[in-house]
Write an enzyme that holds these catalytic residues in place. Structure first.
Site, PDB file in Angstrom:
ATOM      1  N   CYS A 270      -0.466  -1.336   3.757  1.00 53.58           N
ATOM      2  CA  CYS A 270       0.621  -2.129   4.357  1.00 53.58           C
ATOM      3  C   CYS A 270       1.600  -2.620   3.293  1.00 53.58           C
ATOM      4  O   CYS A 270       1.984  -3.790   3.263  1.00 53.58           O
ATOM      5  CB  CYS A 270       0.091  -3.298   5.169  1.00 53.58           C
ATOM      6  SG  CYS A 270      -0.850  -2.767   6.596  1.00 53.58           S
ATOM      7  N   TYR A 314       3.578  -5.607   4.966  1.00 54.64           N
ATOM      8  CA  TYR A 314       4.371  -5.199   6.144  1.00 54.64           C
ATOM      9  C   TYR A 314       5.861  -5.352   5.894  1.00 54.64           C
ATOM     10  O   TYR A 314       6.657  -5.298   6.830  1.00 54.64           O
ATOM     11  CB  TYR A 314       4.008  -6.020   7.395  1.00 54.64           C
ATOM     12  CG  TYR A 314       3.030  -5.378   8.338  1.00 54.64           C
ATOM     13  CD1 TYR A 314       2.119  -4.439   7.910  1.00 54.64           C
ATOM     14  CD2 TYR A 314       3.013  -5.720   9.689  1.00 54.64           C
ATOM     15  CE1 TYR A 314       1.214  -3.872   8.790  1.00 54.64           C
ATOM     16  CE2 TYR A 314       2.112  -5.157  10.573  1.00 54.64           C
ATOM     17  CZ  TYR A 314       1.213  -4.236  10.123  1.00 54.64           C
ATOM     18  OH  TYR A 314       0.324  -3.682  10.994  1.00 54.64           O
ATOM     19  N   TRP A 332       2.871 -10.314   7.162  1.00 52.98           N
ATOM     20  CA  TRP A 332       1.518  -9.868   7.497  1.00 52.98           C
ATOM     21  C   TRP A 332       0.522 -10.290   6.417  1.00 52.98           C
ATOM     22  O   TRP A 332      -0.657 -10.508   6.686  1.00 52.98           O
ATOM     23  CB  TRP A 332       1.507  -8.342   7.654  1.00 52.98           C
ATOM     24  CG  TRP A 332       0.148  -7.768   7.912  1.00 52.98           C
ATOM     25  CD1 TRP A 332      -0.510  -7.709   9.107  1.00 52.98           C
ATOM     26  CD2 TRP A 332      -0.737  -7.190   6.948  1.00 52.98           C
ATOM     27  NE1 TRP A 332      -1.738  -7.128   8.944  1.00 52.98           N
ATOM     28  CE2 TRP A 332      -1.904  -6.796   7.628  1.00 52.98           C
ATOM     29  CE3 TRP A 332      -0.648  -6.957   5.567  1.00 52.98           C
ATOM     30  CZ2 TRP A 332      -2.982  -6.176   6.977  1.00 52.98           C
ATOM     31  CZ3 TRP A 332      -1.717  -6.344   4.917  1.00 52.98           C
ATOM     32  CH2 TRP A 332      -2.865  -5.962   5.629  1.00 52.98           C
ATOM     33  N   TYR A 531      -0.345   4.511  15.545  1.00 51.36           N
ATOM     34  CA  TYR A 531      -0.326   3.474  14.514  1.00 51.36           C
ATOM     35  C   TYR A 531      -1.018   3.989  13.245  1.00 51.36           C
ATOM     36  O   TYR A 531      -2.099   4.557  13.310  1.00 51.36           O
ATOM     37  CB  TYR A 531      -1.035   2.237  15.055  1.00 51.36           C
ATOM     38  CG  TYR A 531      -1.038   1.032  14.148  1.00 51.36           C
ATOM     39  CD1 TYR A 531       0.152   0.509  13.651  1.00 51.36           C
ATOM     40  CD2 TYR A 531      -2.225   0.407  13.810  1.00 51.36           C
ATOM     41  CE1 TYR A 531       0.150  -0.616  12.831  1.00 51.36           C
ATOM     42  CE2 TYR A 531      -2.237  -0.720  12.997  1.00 51.36           C
ATOM     43  CZ  TYR A 531      -1.050  -1.224  12.505  1.00 51.36           C
ATOM     44  OH  TYR A 531      -1.067  -2.337  11.705  1.00 51.36           O
ATOM     45  N   HIS A 532      -0.355   3.777  12.098  1.00 55.41           N
ATOM     46  CA  HIS A 532      -0.834   4.247  10.792  1.00 55.41           C
ATOM     47  C   HIS A 532      -0.707   5.752  10.612  1.00 55.41           C
ATOM     48  O   HIS A 532      -1.416   6.334   9.793  1.00 55.41           O
ATOM     49  CB  HIS A 532      -2.278   3.799  10.514  1.00 55.41           C
ATOM     50  CG  HIS A 532      -2.390   2.340  10.218  1.00 55.41           C
ATOM     51  ND1 HIS A 532      -3.572   1.640  10.297  1.00 55.41           N
ATOM     52  CD2 HIS A 532      -1.447   1.425   9.857  1.00 55.41           C
ATOM     53  CE1 HIS A 532      -3.359   0.371   9.993  1.00 55.41           C
ATOM     54  NE2 HIS A 532      -2.072   0.216   9.725  1.00 55.41           N
ATOM     55  N   HIS A 616       3.750   3.187   8.032  1.00 53.47           N
ATOM     56  CA  HIS A 616       4.061   2.340   9.192  1.00 53.47           C
ATOM     57  C   HIS A 616       5.425   2.653   9.805  1.00 53.47           C
ATOM     58  O   HIS A 616       6.195   1.748  10.125  1.00 53.47           O
ATOM     59  CB  HIS A 616       3.992   0.864   8.802  1.00 53.47           C
ATOM     60  CG  HIS A 616       2.594   0.368   8.596  1.00 53.47           C
ATOM     61  ND1 HIS A 616       1.886   0.615   7.445  1.00 53.47           N
ATOM     62  CD2 HIS A 616       1.765  -0.360   9.381  1.00 53.47           C
ATOM     63  CE1 HIS A 616       0.689   0.056   7.531  1.00 53.47           C
ATOM     64  NE2 HIS A 616       0.580  -0.536   8.706  1.00 53.47           N
TER      65      HIS A 616
HETATM   66 CU   LIG Z   1      -1.027  -1.504   9.294  1.00 50.82          CU
END
Ligand SMILES: [Cu+2]
Length: 689
Positions: A270, A314, A332, A531-532, A616
């Site tokens: 992240c 993030y 995040w 996601y990811h 992301h």
């Molecule tokens: Cu993540």
């Protein structure tokens, strides 16, 4: 010295009346004049045009020495009726001039891309005059591969210092017919020439999945064409600190080699990611929220790059025109709120930008403070466009202590329901100079995804245009710009949910900038990418889709990758297309230069696509710039390298050539040298909407 001699011999300095930068280098006592354009000031002695003018001066000296004649001036006039003409003092075309094989381009210095104007500098150029406001003319002698330059001011008549011997024929010949000036001066041709339809879309193919030792939630193409992929402190999950599992994938051999990186004590999960001008990769924040790690391919080493002042995860990064790195947002990790801007530069590390505050940019994205994964897009005015994912768009000024200016909302005022909403975990990509495609996203996490799409134009002010929707709602999709300017949308879900493959969209879509519509590819992926997950353009023209999950042992974990071969790699019958080959190209080019490349056969288009680093759904490194090219014979092409580093960020780019059918070559990797970088000084912005 040659110029002084000319002055003595002919009683007139051939540069008299010239306004081109660099004139003082010829012995003229007039200091170089900074050219002023709306929104841009080019400091004297730094700009590409100055170099071209200097080269033109040299060319004139050479020409004068070899011919023994005084090169005449070309006059560039703006007539009262709005007709601009470029002609010799004698108003005629000379044999000498034809022999020099000259070309003239009208160019927009704000964009540093240009269009052929007239074939001969002594021909007539008759565009609508509004297109000439603030433009410049460059004359290129393709045999000598040199440029000359003059500035064109509306309602004035200025001299163009042409390197050609205009008027040398004594006016005895008739003028050649004028070529019409393309009204759209600002860009090289859009390359997408082959139709995108049901038949061609059906040729696209996905490779079988290639297994990896880890879930690649982050990745970057490296200057050797290999792809660095990494997960977190474990290969299949995250949550710890101090180390990162990586693997180096080679698209040529479809194999990977693993490496556990502990040297920097950094769980690179992240994070922000940025490819630096010298090809190194910078990774900052995330699980170890203050850390910065730098990978140097040339020494195969990871080193620490200094801690950020504001710990974060993030957040998003972008490279800036001067080679430094902006990071912004990221609640995040490292505490919630006040994740204002910071800039990293090589040698001095991170510096807070107290004026670049996060407050007005926040989205309602969920539990992480609303400052996740911003689209940060450097522009030709020296600033960074922040077009989302929130609805409020801004210009970010990273000079001095930084500043942020509200532009307006992401709304198309010309259509009903033209207002976009917050588009968290949606996507944005610059597919052409000052043109970006926004797709999808969610109002906030745990909601249905949008299917909408917007074109945002940000070269002259900022405007927002709603275009046709995608076929699917998507969140967590990745968008990848292809060399021909089309954009592939890969993966994502119709309803946002992390660590699950529920509601996966398995079909990719390709967006065409000429029709501004999406075409669904019939061939579906075999592995969901949510996601990811990540996606990147490969130097061979294929697109990698990889990862998803990183949730320990959960079923949404995808420790593999698939390669998409887009329709441009195939003939209509599905057989592999024969691809043009770039035989030679320079490995390093300078801003504002003209470089020659040797091709295997005829081609029609060239484009630069910057190498990717991504995680992301954020890939602020990728962007595409089409190039103006000239066929100079024997399958050799001259390419004009843009002079504006706000668009052409320094670093490693993929140079693609495309043939008349739109089939791309394998890219040559070209380094845009920051040496002699012509920095743009941002001027105070106005509200554009
Ligand atoms: Cu993540």
């Amino acid at each position: 010295m040659a110029i002084q001699g000319q002055k003595g011999a002919h009683g007139q300095n051939p540069f008299e009346g010239g306004r081109a930068n660099g004139a003082s280098k010829t012995g003229d006592s007039t200091p170089p004049k900074a050219l002023a354009y709306p929104g841009i000031r080019l400091p004297p002695g730094q700009a590409g045009p100055a170099r071209w003018a200097a080269e033109a001066s040299d060319a004139l000296k050479t020409l004068a020495a070899s011919s023994g004649k005084r090169p005449a001036r070309c006059q560039l006039c703006h007539a009262p009726e709005g007709v601009a003409a470029l002609k010799t003092s004698a108003g005629a075309v000379s044999k000498r001039n034809k022999a020099l094989n000259s070309r003239v381009y009208c160019a927009d210095p704000r964009l540093a891309v240009s269009k052929p104007c007239v074939r001969n500098p002594c021909g007539l150029c008759a565009p609508r005059c509004r297109h000439l406001q603030g433009l410049e003319l460059y004359a290129m002698n393709t045999k000598m591969n040199r440029w000359s330059h003059g500035s064109l001011l509306a309602a004035t008549c200025v001299a163009l210092l042409s390197l050609t011997a205009c008027g040398g024929g004594g006016g005895s010949e008739a003028e050649e017919p004028a070529a019409a000036l393309d009204p759209d001066l600002r860009r090289a041709p859009t390359a997408a020439r082959s139709p995108l339809n049901a038949q061609t879309a059906a040729t696209a193919r996905w490779s079988a999945p290639t297994s990896l030792s880890l879930v690649p939630s982050s990745g970057s193409v490296l200057p050797n064409g290999k792809v660095l992929l990494w997960s977190a402190d474990t290969p299949m999950g995250f949550g710890g600190s101090g180390r990162t599992y990586t693997t180096l994938f080679d698209p040529a051999t479809n194999s990977a080699s693993d490496r556990l990186v502990q040297e920097t004590g950094h769980a690179m999960f992240c994070t922000g990611t940025t490819l630096l001008p010298d090809g190194r990769l910078l990774v900052n924040g995330g699980s170890d929220s203050a850390a910065t790690s730098i990978y140097d391919l040339s020494s195969n080493s990871w080193t620490r790059g200094g801690n950020m002042n504001i710990p974060r995860g993030y957040q998003s990064n972008t490279l800036l025109q001067d080679g430094s790195v902006l990071t912004f947002g990221g609640s995040w990790s490292g505490g919630t709120g006040n994740k204002h801007g910071e800039v990293w530069s090589s040698g001095s590390g991170w510096r807070n930008l107290s004026g670049l505050r996060i407050d007005s940019t926040l989205t309602p994205d969920g539990p992480w403070g609303g400052d996740s994964h911003y689209w940060l897009v450097p522009a030709g005015n020296g600033k960074v466009l922040h077009p989302g994912p929130g609805v409020r768009m801004h210009w970010l000024d990273t000079s001095g202590s930084g500043a942020i200016t509200y532009i307006g909302d992401r709304t198309d005022p010309s259509v009903q329901n033209g207002a976009d909403g917050p588009s968290v975990a949606g996507s944005f990509v610059m597919y052409d100079v000052g043109r970006g495609l926004k797709t999808g996203g969610v109002h906030k996490l745990g909601q249905a995804a949008r299917s909408n799409a917007y074109v945002i134009e940000f070269d002259k002010g900022v405007s927002v245009r709603k275009v046709a929707d995608m076929a699917f709602q998507r969140v967590y999709q990745n968008s990848v710009v292809l060399p021909d300017g089309r954009v592939v949308l890969i993966g994502g879900q119709t309803f946002e949910a992390q660590f699950t493959d529920r509601d996966s969209v398995m079909s990719a879509e390709i967006w065409d900038p000429t029709t501004e519509t999406f075409t669904t590819l019939p061939a579906a992926m075999s592995v969901p990418r949510n996601y990811h997950s990540i996606a990147m353009l490969m130097p061979d023209g294929r697109v990698m889709a990889a990862g998803g999950g990183l949730c320990g042992g959960c079923s949404a974990n995808h420790a593999d990758l698939q390669m998409l071969s887009p329709p441009y790699l195939f003939n209509a019958d599905g057989s592999p297309a024969q691809r043009p080959v770039i035989n030679t190209a320079p490995s390093t080019v300078r801003y504002g230069s003209v470089v020659n490349v040797a091709m295997s056969g005829p081609v029609t288009d060239f484009a630069l696509v910057r190498m990717s680093s991504t995680t992301h759904t954020i890939n602020n490194d990728q962007r595409r710039i089409p190039l103006l090219s000239a066929d100079i014979g024997n399958n050799i092409y001259s390419l004009q390298i843009p002079s504006n580093p706000g668009w052409l960020l320094p670093g490693v780019w993929m140079l693609f050539a495309m043939d008349a059918k739109g089939v791309p070559s394998v890219a040559k990797l070209v380094s845009i040298s920051a040496d002699g970088l012509p920095l743009i000084q941002p001027v105070p912005s106005h509200h554009h909407l």
